[in-house]
Design an enzyme around this catalytic site. Sequence first.
Site, PDB file in Angstrom:
ATOM      1  N   CYS A 132       0.868  -1.176   0.000  1.00 20.85           N
ATOM      2  CA  CYS A 132       0.000   0.000   0.000  1.00 20.85           C
ATOM      3  C   CYS A 132       0.896   1.215   0.000  1.00 20.85           C
ATOM      4  O   CYS A 132       1.543   1.521   1.007  1.00 20.85           O
ATOM      5  CB  CYS A 132      -0.925  -0.004   1.220  1.00 20.85           C
TER       6      CYS A 132
ATOM      7  N   GLU B 285      -3.799   1.367  -5.780  1.00 21.91           N
ATOM      8  CA  GLU B 285      -2.880   0.294  -6.123  1.00 21.91           C
ATOM      9  C   GLU B 285      -2.669   0.315  -7.625  1.00 21.91           C
ATOM     10  O   GLU B 285      -3.528   0.790  -8.384  1.00 21.91           O
ATOM     11  CB  GLU B 285      -3.421  -1.061  -5.652  1.00 21.91           C
TER      12      GLU B 285
END
Length: 254
Positions: free
Chosen positions: A2, A111
């Site tokens: 992340c 992402e």
Amino acid sequence: MCGRFALTCSVADLSDFFSGLDLDDFPARYNIAPTQPILVVIAGEGRERGSNLPDRRAVLVRWGLTPGWVKDPKDFPLLINARAETAIGKASFRAAMRHRRVLIPASGFYEWRRPSKESGEKPQAYWIRPRRGGVVAFAGLMETWSSADGSEVDTGAILTTSANGGISAIHDRMPVVINPEDFSRWLNCKTQEPREVADLMQPVQDDFFETIPVSDKVNKVANMGPDLHEPVAIERLLNAPEKQRPGDGQLSFF
């Protein structure tokens, strides 16, 4: 992994989500990047007399954990994520797992799906948010680093786990999500040892998040507006990637 996330909810919604958390006003942030300050929620010292609300406090930390034993952060990698499967045994995270577990509120995260070089495709960014909307709490770790001159910096990292079925076509990792009913157990480092909260560090259910393809504007830290969440069209279906790497554009703190 992340490497970017957002927190765009109102102070009132965030306070309600954490059961009456006392917060100062803050602006919506659409592109939170490593080394920037992030809001984390920690366990307090104890409830006020007569209060039925859990005792929790909000503090700001630098995103990128630096263990207390590090002498010079310039010679140490920026730890923005910690693998949930191994954090208990890693020297960099062991103390924080035992004594300084935190919650990191977010409206969602970004992402990148990175195809193989042979495919000729460009990386595609995705805005990944709770399907029901609102706020989500990532499992996090906090550590205070002290310099030789006595100054201190509070730092933090997001715990990640293997991607669920809804995320795996984009990336093989995702943040650990802590459900509201488990907040107190996760934050309770006095009686809950790491092995006793290991069951919380699992992939969230497959339909919890929705994935929205967005433009590559998010790659640049300077882009911070709500237009980062506008969907874009993509031409092909997703296939599971071989390997993923976070986006670039990280800032320097030291």
